[in-house]
Write a protein that holds these residues in place. Structure first.
Motif, PDB file in Angstrom:
ATOM      1  N   VAL A  10      92.904  70.245  64.408  1.00  0.00           N
ATOM      2  CA  VAL A  10      93.800  70.273  65.569  1.00  0.00           C
ATOM      3  C   VAL A  10      95.167  70.820  65.177  1.00  0.00           C
ATOM      4  N   LEU A  11      95.706  70.341  64.078  1.00  0.00           N
ATOM      5  CA  LEU A  11      97.015  70.804  63.621  1.00  0.00           C
ATOM      6  C   LEU A  11      96.998  72.292  63.285  1.00  0.00           C
ATOM      7  N   PHE A  12      95.881  72.753  62.772  1.00  0.00           N
ATOM      8  CA  PHE A  12      95.791  74.176  62.458  1.00  0.00           C
ATOM      9  C   PHE A  12      95.870  75.009  63.747  1.00  0.00           C
ATOM     10  N   LEU A  13      95.192  74.559  64.795  1.00  0.00           N
ATOM     11  CA  LEU A  13      95.246  75.272  66.074  1.00  0.00           C
ATOM     12  C   LEU A  13      96.651  75.231  66.665  1.00  0.00           C
ATOM     13  N   VAL A  14      97.311  74.044  66.530  1.00  0.00           N
ATOM     14  CA  VAL A  14      98.687  73.933  67.023  1.00  0.00           C
ATOM     15  C   VAL A  14      99.590  74.884  66.252  1.00  0.00           C
ATOM     16  N   MET A  15      99.391  74.969  64.915  1.00  0.00           N
ATOM     17  CA  MET A  15     100.217  75.846  64.080  1.00  0.00           C
ATOM     18  C   MET A  15     100.079  77.297  64.513  1.00  0.00           C
ATOM     19  N   ARG A  16      98.874  77.736  64.937  1.00  0.00           N
ATOM     20  CA  ARG A  16      98.676  79.125  65.344  1.00  0.00           C
ATOM     21  C   ARG A  16      99.380  79.430  66.675  1.00  0.00           C
ATOM     22  N   GLN A  17      99.562  78.363  67.480  1.00  0.00           N
ATOM     23  CA  GLN A  17     100.186  78.589  68.788  1.00  0.00           C
ATOM     24  C   GLN A  17     101.695  78.372  68.755  1.00  0.00           C
ATOM     25  N   ASN A  18     102.135  77.300  68.055  1.00  0.00           N
ATOM     26  CA  ASN A  18     103.560  76.972  68.052  1.00  0.00           C
ATOM     27  C   ASN A  18     103.889  76.327  66.703  1.00  0.00           C
ATOM     28  N   TYR A  19     104.511  77.068  65.819  1.00  0.00           N
ATOM     29  CA  TYR A  19     104.757  76.565  64.460  1.00  0.00           C
ATOM     30  C   TYR A  19     105.738  75.407  64.475  1.00  0.00           C
ATOM     31  N   LEU A  20     106.752  75.484  65.352  1.00  0.00           N
ATOM     32  CA  LEU A  20     107.727  74.394  65.388  1.00  0.00           C
ATOM     33  C   LEU A  20     107.056  73.081  65.764  1.00  0.00           C
ATOM     34  N   LEU A  21     106.142  73.128  66.736  1.00  0.00           N
ATOM     35  CA  LEU A  21     105.438  71.904  67.115  1.00  0.00           C
ATOM     36  C   LEU A  21     104.570  71.404  65.961  1.00  0.00           C
ATOM     37  N   PHE A  22     103.880  72.342  65.305  1.00  0.00           N
ATOM     38  CA  PHE A  22     103.079  71.946  64.135  1.00  0.00           C
ATOM     39  C   PHE A  22     103.946  71.304  63.067  1.00  0.00           C
ATOM     40  N   HIS A  23     105.098  71.928  62.756  1.00  0.00           N
ATOM     41  CA  HIS A  23     105.971  71.387  61.709  1.00  0.00           C
ATOM     42  C   HIS A  23     106.457  70.004  62.081  1.00  0.00           C
ATOM     43  N   LEU A  24     106.825  69.848  63.377  1.00  0.00           N
ATOM     44  CA  LEU A  24     107.318  68.550  63.818  1.00  0.00           C
ATOM     45  C   LEU A  24     106.215  67.500  63.714  1.00  0.00           C
ATOM     46  N   PHE A  74     115.091  71.735  61.055  1.00  0.00           N
ATOM     47  CA  PHE A  74     114.301  72.927  60.770  1.00  0.00           C
ATOM     48  C   PHE A  74     114.736  74.073  61.679  1.00  0.00           C
ATOM     49  N   GLN A  75     114.640  75.278  61.167  1.00  0.00           N
ATOM     50  CA  GLN A  75     115.059  76.464  61.907  1.00  0.00           C
ATOM     51  C   GLN A  75     114.300  76.560  63.239  1.00  0.00           C
ATOM     52  N   GLY A  76     115.100  76.643  64.318  1.00  0.00           N
ATOM     53  CA  GLY A  76     114.529  76.752  65.659  1.00  0.00           C
ATOM     54  C   GLY A  76     114.601  75.476  66.444  1.00  0.00           C
ATOM     55  N   MET A  77     114.804  74.299  65.735  1.00  0.00           N
ATOM     56  CA  MET A  77     114.900  73.028  66.441  1.00  0.00           C
ATOM     57  C   MET A  77     116.266  72.876  67.101  1.00  0.00           C
ATOM     58  N   ASN A  78     117.332  73.328  66.445  1.00  0.00           N
ATOM     59  CA  ASN A  78     118.698  73.300  66.994  1.00  0.00           C
ATOM     60  C   ASN A  78     119.127  71.890  67.400  1.00  0.00           C
ATOM     61  N   VAL A  79     118.791  70.914  66.561  1.00  0.00           N
ATOM     62  CA  VAL A  79     119.189  69.527  66.834  1.00  0.00           C
ATOM     63  C   VAL A  79     120.432  69.173  66.034  1.00  0.00           C
ATOM     64  N   ILE A  80     120.433  69.431  64.736  1.00  0.00           N
ATOM     65  CA  ILE A  80     121.607  69.202  63.896  1.00  0.00           C
ATOM     66  C   ILE A  80     121.888  70.483  63.129  1.00  0.00           C
ATOM     67  N   GLY A  81     123.134  70.687  62.794  1.00  0.00           N
ATOM     68  CA  GLY A  81     123.504  71.873  62.036  1.00  0.00           C
ATOM     69  C   GLY A  81     123.404  73.134  62.879  1.00  0.00           C
ATOM     70  N   GLU A  82     123.412  74.215  62.209  1.00  0.00           N
ATOM     71  CA  GLU A  82     123.358  75.515  62.875  1.00  0.00           C
ATOM     72  C   GLU A  82     121.939  76.057  62.955  1.00  0.00           C
ATOM     73  N   GLY A  83     120.977  75.241  62.533  1.00  0.00           N
ATOM     74  CA  GLY A  83     119.596  75.692  62.588  1.00  0.00           C
ATOM     75  C   GLY A  83     119.243  76.675  61.504  1.00  0.00           C
ATOM     76  N   SER A  84     120.024  76.654  60.393  1.00  0.00           N
ATOM     77  CA  SER A  84     119.711  77.560  59.285  1.00  0.00           C
ATOM     78  C   SER A  84     118.627  76.932  58.416  1.00  0.00           C
ATOM     79  N   PRO A  85     117.772  77.757  57.801  1.00  0.00           N
ATOM     80  CA  PRO A  85     116.717  77.196  56.943  1.00  0.00           C
ATOM     81  C   PRO A  85     117.255  76.530  55.681  1.00  0.00           C
TER      82      PRO A  85
END
Length: 655
Positions: A10-24, A74-85
Motif C-alpha cells: 500500500v505504501l509503495f502505491l501511495v509513494m508512486r502517487q504522492n511522495y509527501l503523503l508516503f513520507h508522512l 520535509f521539503q514541500g510540507m511547509n509547516v516549519i522552516g522554509e521547507g528546505s531539505p
C-alpha cells in the motif's frame, strides 16, 4: 508477515502517487511505534523482567519527537522552516544519532535496571541539546546542499551511525543467552536493519527519489520488528520472559554447579593424591605420629606405632604418655616430658623407656608441639616418636667395646704377671709338703698355701681365656651335643625344684666356636639361672637357625649371614637396669663375697664375641632373664676357631 507485506505494498502505491503523503505515513508509523513502545515500557516498568527492553522503550520518545519534526520539516510540507531539505536532513541525522546511541547503550546495560526518572532526564537533555543546536544556535553542520546534494558531514555521519549499529549488534550477540530466542532474533534484526537503512541514505541526491523511499521502507521494517519484540514480550507473553530468565538462571546455576562439581572432583583427586603421597611417606618413615586431646590422651596414632609398642593403634587410643612408661627402668627424660605437658610447652628429643608386651627393652625419642584453635584454645599435642632401641644398643655396644678392650689388655697383662708369681708358690709348696715330715701343723699350713695357689691359677686361667690372644683350633661346636652335655654336667648341682627343658632344632649346622667353649658357655649360663631361682623355676634352652641381615648386622657389629640362635631363659628374679648394663664387666657380681668371682659372664662374652657372634640379654625385676646368643655357622670343612676379638657388644643384666 502478511500484514507487513500488505502494508508495504500500500505504501509503495501511495509513494508512486504522492511522495509527501508516503513520507508522512512512513515517519508517522515510526513515531507511532516509538510512542507505543514507550507507553508499553512505561506502563510495564514495574513488571517488565527485561531491563534491556525497558531501557529501549523508555528512550524512544526523543527519537519519536525528532522524527516528527523531520516529517513536518520535509521539503514541500511547509509547516516549519522554509521547507528546505537541509533542515529536514539535519533533524534526520540527529534522530539517527540518538537511535544509534540507544541501541549501543542497551546491550551494555542489559542487566542494569535504571531508574525511570534518570532515563527520561538524560533523554530530555539530549533532545534539548539537539534542538538548540539546530534551531537556536544554528551550529549543526549542513547536511544537504541544494544543487550539490548530500554534504560530506551527512555521509560521514551515516557511516558513523552504521558503525554504532554494527557494534550494538555485536554486543547483543555476546549477550544472547540473556534473551528468549524469539525476542533476541527480533531485536537483533531491528538493530541490524539500521545499517542498510543508513547506507541507502548515503546514495540519494533527490529527497523525493526511490533511494530515499527505499531507506524509509527499511526504517518501517526495523521499527516494526522492535515493536514486535517489546510488545509481544511486555503485553502478550510477559511471564514467558520471566520463566525464561528463571530457566536461564537455573541453567547458569546448573552450569555453575557442574563447574563446582568438576572443581570439587579435581580438588578431591588432588587431595587423594596428596593423602596417598603423605601416607606413603608416613609408611616409609621410621617414626610414628600421634595426636592427643587437651588431657593428653591419644586420639590418633599412625600404624608404625604398633611396631614399637607391640599394640595396635586402636588399643592405645585413650592412653597417655605416662601409660607407655616402663616403670621398671630408669625414667631418663620422662620427668622433663611430664613438665612440658603440664605447662603446655613444646618439647624435643626427650627419651624414656617404653613398656611393651613381653617385657622386651624398648627406648623411644619423642617430640611434640601444642595445638590451638583460631581462638587460642588449647586442643592438645601433635608430635612424633622414634624407636631408638637399636641406636641405643649400638651406643652401649661401642662404650662396652672400649671398656672391655681396655680391661682385656689390663687383666691379660696382670694375669701373666700373677701366673709367673704363682708358679713358685704352687711348686715350692708342693715340694715342701714332701719334706714336712710328721709336723701336722706345718703340713696344714702348706696345704692351705698350695690350695690357694691352685685356686688363684684357676682364676687366672679364666682371666686369660677372657683376654687371650692365642688362636686355638678344634672341630666346630655341635650345638645339639653341647646342650645335652652341659645339661648332664650341670644337673647334679641344680636346685631340686628347677625344671630344665630343651628345644633344639634338628640338623643344625656347627658353629664357629669349639665344642669345649660351647659347653663352657652353657654351663655358665645354666649356673647363673640356677642361682637366680633358689626356690625352683623353669629353665628353657632353645636353639634354631636364623639369618642376620643389614642393617641389623652393622648395628650389632657382626657379619651378615647364617647364624645359630641359642636362647637360655629362666623365670628367676630378674635384674634392674643398672645391673643389666654391667653384666659382662669383669669381676662384677651381685653374689655375696666368696660366692663368685664375677668372671663367668665375662668369659661367656669373650668366647661369643671372639667367635664372631653376639650376645644380648633381656631382663627386668620379677620377669626373669633371657640370654640370646647368635653364633655364626661354620663353613664346611672348617675347624672351630677362636681368636682375640674385643669387638664388644651386649645388653642385659647379670647377677
Amino acid at each position: 508477515m502478511a500484514f507487513i507485506v500488505a502494508a508495504m505494498g500500500v505504501l509503495f502505491l501511495v509513494m508512486r502517487q504522492n511522495y509527501l503523503l508516503f513520507h508522512l505515513c512512513a515517519e508517522l508509523f515510526a513515531v507511532v511505534v516509538s510512542v507505543s513502545i514507550f507507553m508499553i515500557a512505561w506502563n510495564t516498568r514495574e513488571t517488565n523482567q527485561s531491563p534491556f527492553l525497558a531501557f529501549v522503550g523508555l528512550s524512544l520518545p526523543a527519537v519519536a519527537l525528532l522524527d516528527l519534526l523531520h516529517s513536518v520539516a520535509f521539503q514541500g510540507m511547509n509547516v516549519i522552516g522554509e521547507g528546505s531539505p537541509n533542515l529536514a536532513t539535519e533533524l534526520w541525522i540527529a534522530a539517527r544519532y540518538v537511535q544509534a546511541a540507544i541501541f549501543l547503550a542497551a546491550p551494555l546495560l542489559a542487566e542494569t535496571r535504571l531508574r525511570t526518572g534518570d532515563v527520561l532526564l538524560v533523554q530530555a537533555g539530549v533532545m534539548a541539546i539537539s534542538l538548540l543546536a539546530i534551531f537556536t544556535f544554528d551550529i549543526m553542520p549542513d547536511c544537504y546542499i541544494p544543487g550539490l546534494g548530500l554534504s560530506p558531514f551527512k555521509v560521514g555521519s551515516e557511516y558513523v551511525i552504521s558503525g554504532m549499529a554494527a557494534l550494538s549488534c555485536l554486543l547483543l550477540i555476546r549477550r544472547r543467552r540473556q534473551f528468549d530466542p524469539g525476542v533476541y532474533g527480533l531485536t537483533l534484526a531491528g538493530f541490524a536493519l539500521l545499517i542498510p537503512q543508513e547506507m541507502v541514505f548515503t546514495l540519494y541526491n533527490d529527497p523525493h527519489g526511490l533511494l530515499n523511499a527505499a531507506g524509509h521502507f527499511i526504517k518501517i521494517l526495523s521499527f516494526y520488528l522492535l515493536y514486535k519484540a517489546i510488545a509481544v514480550t511486555a503485553l502478550k507473553n510477559p511471564y514467558d520472559l520471566a520463566f525464561y530468565r528463571m530457566r536461564r538462571s537455573e541453567e547458569a546455576l546448573r552450569d555453575h554447579l557442574g563447574g563446582l562439581e568438576s572443581l570439587i572432583a579435581t580438588r578431591t583427586g588432588e587431595l587423594r593424591e596428596s593423602e596417598g603421597r603423605w601416607r606413603a611417606l608416613l609408611e616409609c618413615s621410621n617414626d610414628w605420629f600421634w595426636e592427643t586431646d587437651a588431657r593428653g590422651r591419644f586420639t590418633s596414632l599412625s600404624p608404625r606405632a604398633e611396631e614399637s609398642t607391640g599394640r595396635g593403634g586402636a588399643e592405645l587410643l585413650g592412653f597417655t604418655h605416662a601409660d607407655l612408661l616402663d616403670t621398671g627402668r630408669p625414667p631418663e627424660d620422662f620427668p622433663a616430658l611430664a613438665e612440658a605437658l603440664r605447662r603446655r610447652e613444646p618439647f624435643r628429643r626427650l627419651t624414656f623407656p617404653l613398656a611393651s608386651p613381653g617385657g622386651s627393652t624398648r627406648w623411644v625419642l619423642v617430640s611434640g608441639m601444642p595445638r590451638h584453635d583460631a581462638d587460642g584454645t588449647f586442643l592438645g599435642y601433635r608430635g612424633t616418636t622414634s624407636d631408638i632401641t637399636g641406636r641405643r644398643q649400638a651406643a652401649e655396644a661401642a662404650q662396652q667395646k672400649q671398656t672391655m678392650a681396655a680391661l682385656g689388655s689390663l687383666v691379660g697383662g696382670l694375669a701373666h704377671e700373677i701366673n709367673n708369681l704363682l708358679q713358685p708358690i704352687i711348686g715350692l709348696s708342693e715340694l715342701a709338703l714332701g719334706r714336712v715330715g710328721e709336723d701336722a701343723k706345718l703340713r696344714l699350713y702348706l696345704n692351705a698355701v698350695h690350695e690357694s695357689g691352685l685356686k688363684a691359677r684357676d682364676i687366672m686361667r679364666d682371666v686369660l681365656q677372657f683376654a687371650r690372644v692365642e688362636v686355638t683350633e678344634s672341630p666346630p661346636g655341635d650345638l645339639e651335643e653341647a646342650v645335652r652335655s652341659a645339661v648332664q654336667l650341670a644337673t647334679p648341682s641344680l636346685s631340686a625344684g628347677l625344671r630344665v627343658s630343651t628345644r633344639v632344632g634338628t640338623g643344625l649346622a656347627p658353629v664357629t666356636i669349639t665344642a669345649t667353649e660351647l659347653t663352657q658357655v652353657l654351663l655358665n649360663l645354666i649356673q647363673n639361672a640356677n642361682d637366680a631361682m633358689p626356690d625352683g623355676g623353669a629353665l628353657t634352652i632353645a636353639a634354631d637357625g636364623v639369618a642376620v641381615r643389614e642393617p641389623d648386622a652393622s648395628r650389632r657389629q657382626i657379619a651378615e649371614g647364617a647364624y645359630i640362635r641359642l636362647t637360655v631363659a629362666d623365670t628367676g628374679c630378674g635384674m634392674d637396669e643398672q645391673t643389666r648394663q654391667r653384666v659382662f664387666d669383669p669381676f662384677f657380681t651381685t653374689k655375696p663375697v666368696g660366692k663368685g668371682t664375677g668372671l663367668g659372664l665375662s668369659v661367656v662374652y669373650g668366647i661369643v664375641r671372639n667367635g664372631g657372634g653376639d650376645i644380648l640379654v633381656d631382663s627386668a625385676p620379677g620377669r626373669g632373664t633371657t640370654f640370646i646368643i647368635d653364633l655364626p655357622v661354620a663353613h664346611a670343612g672348617a675347624t672351630g676357631e677362636t681368636t682375640h676379638g674385643m669387638a664388644v657388644h651386649g645388653e642385659g643384666a647379670g647377677r
